[in-house]
Design a protein around this motif. Structure first.
Motif, mmCIF file in Angstrom:
data_model
loop_
_atom_site.group_PDB
_atom_site.id
_atom_site.type_symbol
_atom_site.label_atom_id
_atom_site.label_comp_id
_atom_site.label_asym_id
_atom_site.label_seq_id
_atom_site.Cartn_x
_atom_site.Cartn_y
_atom_site.Cartn_z
ATOM 1 N N SER A 55 0.846 -1.187 0.000
ATOM 2 C CA SER A 55 0.000 0.000 0.000
ATOM 3 C C SER A 55 0.877 1.231 0.000
ATOM 4 C CB SER A 55 -0.921 0.004 1.236
ATOM 5 O OG SER A 55 -0.145 0.078 2.428
ATOM 6 N N GLY A 56 0.263 2.388 -0.140
ATOM 7 C CA GLY A 56 1.035 3.623 -0.170
ATOM 8 C C GLY A 56 2.048 3.606 -1.294
ATOM 9 N N PRO A 57 3.316 3.885 -0.987
ATOM 10 C CA PRO A 57 4.339 3.928 -2.055
ATOM 11 C C PRO A 57 4.632 2.563 -2.667
ATOM 12 C CG PRO A 57 5.361 4.130 0.101
ATOM 13 C CD PRO A 57 3.878 4.227 0.316
ATOM 14 N N PHE A 58 4.163 1.489 -2.035
ATOM 15 C CA PHE A 58 4.429 0.141 -2.546
ATOM 16 C C PHE A 58 3.212 -0.447 -3.261
ATOM 17 C CE2 PHE A 58 6.773 0.876 1.423
ATOM 18 C CZ PHE A 58 8.062 0.869 0.930
ATOM 19 N N GLU A 59 2.160 0.357 -3.424
ATOM 20 C CA GLU A 59 0.929 -0.127 -4.029
ATOM 21 C C GLU A 59 1.109 -0.477 -5.499
ATOM 22 O OE1 GLU A 59 -3.791 1.200 -4.439
ATOM 23 O OE2 GLU A 59 -2.310 2.572 -3.575
ATOM 24 N N ASP A 60 1.920 0.304 -6.210
ATOM 25 C CA ASP A 60 2.110 0.088 -7.646
ATOM 26 C C ASP A 60 3.403 -0.663 -7.941
ATOM 27 O OD1 ASP A 60 -0.254 1.484 -8.219
ATOM 28 O OD2 ASP A 60 0.801 3.400 -8.115
ATOM 29 N N THR A 61 3.680 -1.688 -7.145
ATOM 30 C CA THR A 61 4.887 -2.487 -7.352
ATOM 31 C C THR A 61 4.853 -3.150 -8.727
ATOM 32 O OG1 THR A 61 5.193 -2.897 -4.989
ATOM 33 C CG2 THR A 61 6.216 -4.463 -6.502
ATOM 34 N N LEU A 62 5.956 -3.012 -9.469
ATOM 35 C CA LEU A 62 6.053 -3.564 -10.823
ATOM 36 C C LEU A 62 6.769 -4.908 -10.816
ATOM 37 C CD1 LEU A 62 6.984 -0.352 -12.860
ATOM 38 C CD2 LEU A 62 4.715 -1.294 -12.386
ATOM 39 N N ILE A 325 13.793 -1.749 -4.006
ATOM 40 C CA ILE A 325 13.153 -0.464 -3.764
ATOM 41 C C ILE A 325 14.121 0.652 -4.154
ATOM 42 C CG2 ILE A 325 12.037 1.039 -2.072
ATOM 43 C CD1 ILE A 325 10.590 -1.618 -2.504
ATOM 44 N N GLY A 326 13.665 1.593 -4.986
ATOM 45 C CA GLY A 326 14.454 2.771 -5.323
ATOM 46 C C GLY A 326 13.968 3.952 -4.500
ATOM 47 N N VAL A 334 10.631 5.791 -5.162
ATOM 48 C CA VAL A 334 10.406 6.119 -6.573
ATOM 49 C C VAL A 334 10.362 4.879 -7.456
ATOM 50 C CG1 VAL A 334 11.354 8.449 -6.405
ATOM 51 C CG2 VAL A 334 12.896 6.536 -6.899
ATOM 52 N N HIS A 335 10.789 3.740 -6.926
ATOM 53 C CA HIS A 335 10.696 2.455 -7.634
ATOM 54 C C HIS A 335 10.324 1.376 -6.633
ATOM 55 C CE1 HIS A 335 12.517 3.892 -11.398
ATOM 56 N NE2 HIS A 335 13.477 4.449 -10.678
ATOM 57 N N SER A 336 9.466 0.469 -7.049
ATOM 58 C CA SER A 336 9.139 -0.718 -6.258
ATOM 59 C C SER A 336 9.003 -1.869 -7.240
ATOM 60 C CB SER A 336 7.842 -0.512 -5.471
ATOM 61 O OG SER A 336 7.564 -1.630 -4.656
ATOM 62 N N LEU A 337 9.960 -2.799 -7.179
ATOM 63 C CA LEU A 337 10.082 -3.849 -8.191
ATOM 64 C C LEU A 337 10.157 -5.215 -7.521
ATOM 65 C CD1 LEU A 337 12.965 -2.075 -10.147
ATOM 66 C CD2 LEU A 337 10.530 -1.914 -10.669
ATOM 67 N N ARG A 338 9.344 -6.164 -7.978
ATOM 68 C CA ARG A 338 9.299 -7.487 -7.365
ATOM 69 C C ARG A 338 9.240 -8.560 -8.451
ATOM 70 N NH1 ARG A 338 5.346 -11.149 -5.448
ATOM 71 N NH2 ARG A 338 5.802 -12.056 -3.392
ATOM 72 N N LEU A 374 12.585 2.667 -16.210
ATOM 73 C CA LEU A 374 12.348 4.092 -16.400
ATOM 74 C C LEU A 374 11.708 4.655 -15.156
ATOM 75 C CD1 LEU A 374 10.956 3.996 -20.051
ATOM 76 C CD2 LEU A 374 13.304 4.508 -19.313
ATOM 77 N N SER A 375 11.657 5.968 -15.036
ATOM 78 C CA SER A 375 11.063 6.606 -13.866
ATOM 79 C C SER A 375 9.669 6.047 -13.614
ATOM 80 C CB SER A 375 10.999 8.120 -14.062
ATOM 81 O OG SER A 375 10.439 8.747 -12.931
ATOM 82 N N GLN A 376 9.460 5.541 -12.396
ATOM 83 C CA GLN A 376 8.204 4.876 -12.058
ATOM 84 C C GLN A 376 7.242 5.782 -11.304
ATOM 85 O OE1 GLN A 376 8.733 1.191 -9.945
ATOM 86 N NE2 GLN A 376 6.589 1.052 -9.359
#
Length: 378
Positions: A55-62, A325-326, A334-338, A374-376
């Motif tokens: 949730s929050g900054p981690f809601e849009d994890t790519l 996590i960036g 600014v980045h959340s990647l899984r 790219l910028s997330q």
């Protein structure tokens, strides 16, 4: 009136199930009293910060998929990765060897062997590879691969688990000793005990002096110096957060929270030199691990009863999908990647190099590689 006789109906019948239950109760009581945990195990109560979850900054994890794998020549556990001179990348693996390889995977060979276990590495201005080793301490390795021990203690206390390192422009070596309580392979006791004993330290090559800069940290793992060496960031792994310790300026000596809470265990952290810190999460948070923290008696029981059977820090069981996590210079995600495919597990480091992220792990037998996204998030 029963004339002192006990009614037969009130007698306890001894059945196989009753006997089994009794034996189990006796066994668990014996384990609790005799103990299988180390003799100095001394659990304390504390309350972890709430997990942000996805949730929050981690809601849009790519999704990190697909991840290219660069196999090791043999062995496993390429925990940390660093870029060195002449286009070589370096990694330390479980058995103490340090490997060097080309970014395209075309070459890989053994550069040095510490005889221990390297957890963090950085190069100094003279191209010496500075390493922290679980068993050997703070090391310097020259271009020929010769290993020199720089320091093994501070303030009369030997290092128990040297873990993260970075080198400032003035030559000062910043590094962590994650715990004063338990060696590599016994992190589960550190988790159960909940007693902060880690330290942030510096070593001055000119004076050969080792100093404690911050004490009583909850397993300080990776560290990274910020722009112009104004501050150093510390991943406080068992508190699920990143701290910032100011080195220069009006806040010099102050330690503050930089990122409040992650959905996992922050291991290494690396600055890309261009506004982004890459944080690697070795595993996602476990609700049960947070729930037991305020209950020292329960944690002591668990440590005594099954602590001996828990896997060490290199076991695949401890590794979740790669999770990176960036974070920008203000502590914003600014980045959340899984890795939704779970092809790469237990991510412990992420080095940005020539448009790619090279991912390390405590348990894999390969290095993961993905393009820098790219910028997330703005």
């Amino acid at each position: 009136m029963n004339n002192g006789k006990i009614p037969v109906g009130n007698l306890c019948r001894v059945t196989p199930m009753t006997t089994t239950s009794l034996h189990l109760a006796l066994l668990m009581s014996a384990l609790l009293l005799l103990g299988c945990a180390p003799s100095h195990f001394d659990s304390v109560a504390w309350n972890p910060p709430p997990s942000p979850g996805f949730s929050g900054p981690f809601e849009d994890t790519l999704d990190l998929t697909p991840i290219q794998l660069l196999p090791l020549i043999d062995g496993h556990g390429p925990e940390t990765i660093v870029a060195g001179p002449e286009g070589w990348l370096y990694t330390g693996i479980k058995d103490g060897r340090i490997l060097r390889f080309k970014a395209d995977g075309s070459r890989m060979d053994v550069f040095a062997d510490t005889g221990g276990r390297v957890n963090g590495m950085a190069f100094d201005a003279d191209d010496n590879l500075i390493a922290v080793d679980s068993y050997k301490g703070l090391l310097a390795i020259d271009k020929s691969g010769t290993v020199e021990v720089l320091t093994t203690s501070a303030d009369g206390q030997r290092f128990m688990f040297p873990d993260g390192v970075d080198v400032a422009a003035d030559g000062t070596i910043w590094f962590t000793d994650a715990t004063a309580r338990y060696p590599d392979g016994e992190i589960h006791y550190e988790v159960l005990e909940g007693r902060p004993s880690g330290r942030l330290l510096t070593y001055d090559p000119a004076t050969e002096m080792t100093q404690v800069r911050v004490a009583d940290l909850r397993f300080p793992n990776g560290i990274a110096l910020g722009p112009d060496d104004e501050y150093v960031l510390i991943n406080e792994m068992l508190a699920y957060r990143t701290l910032r310790h100011w080195i220069t300026g009006p806040k010099a000596g102050l330690t503050e929270v930089f990122v409040e809470s992650y959905p996992g265990w922050p291991d290494d952290i690396r600055f890309n030199g261009d506004g982004t810190f890459w944080v690697s999460l070795a595993m996602e948070r476990l609700a049960i691990a947070d729930w037991i923290q305020p209950h020292p008696r329960l944690k002591t029981f668990i440590a005594n009863a099954i602590g001996w059977a828990m896997p060490d820090s290199d076991t695949l069981w401890l590794g979740g999908p790669a999770f990176l996590i960036g974070v920008d210079l203000e502590g914003n995600v600014v980045h959340s990647l899984r890795d939704e495919s779970s092809r790469y597990l237990a991510s412990t480091s992420s080095l940005e190099h020539n448009g790619q992220l090279f991912i390390g792990s405590i348990s894999m037998n390969a290095i993961g590689v993905v393009p820098v996204p790219l910028s997330q998030k703005q």
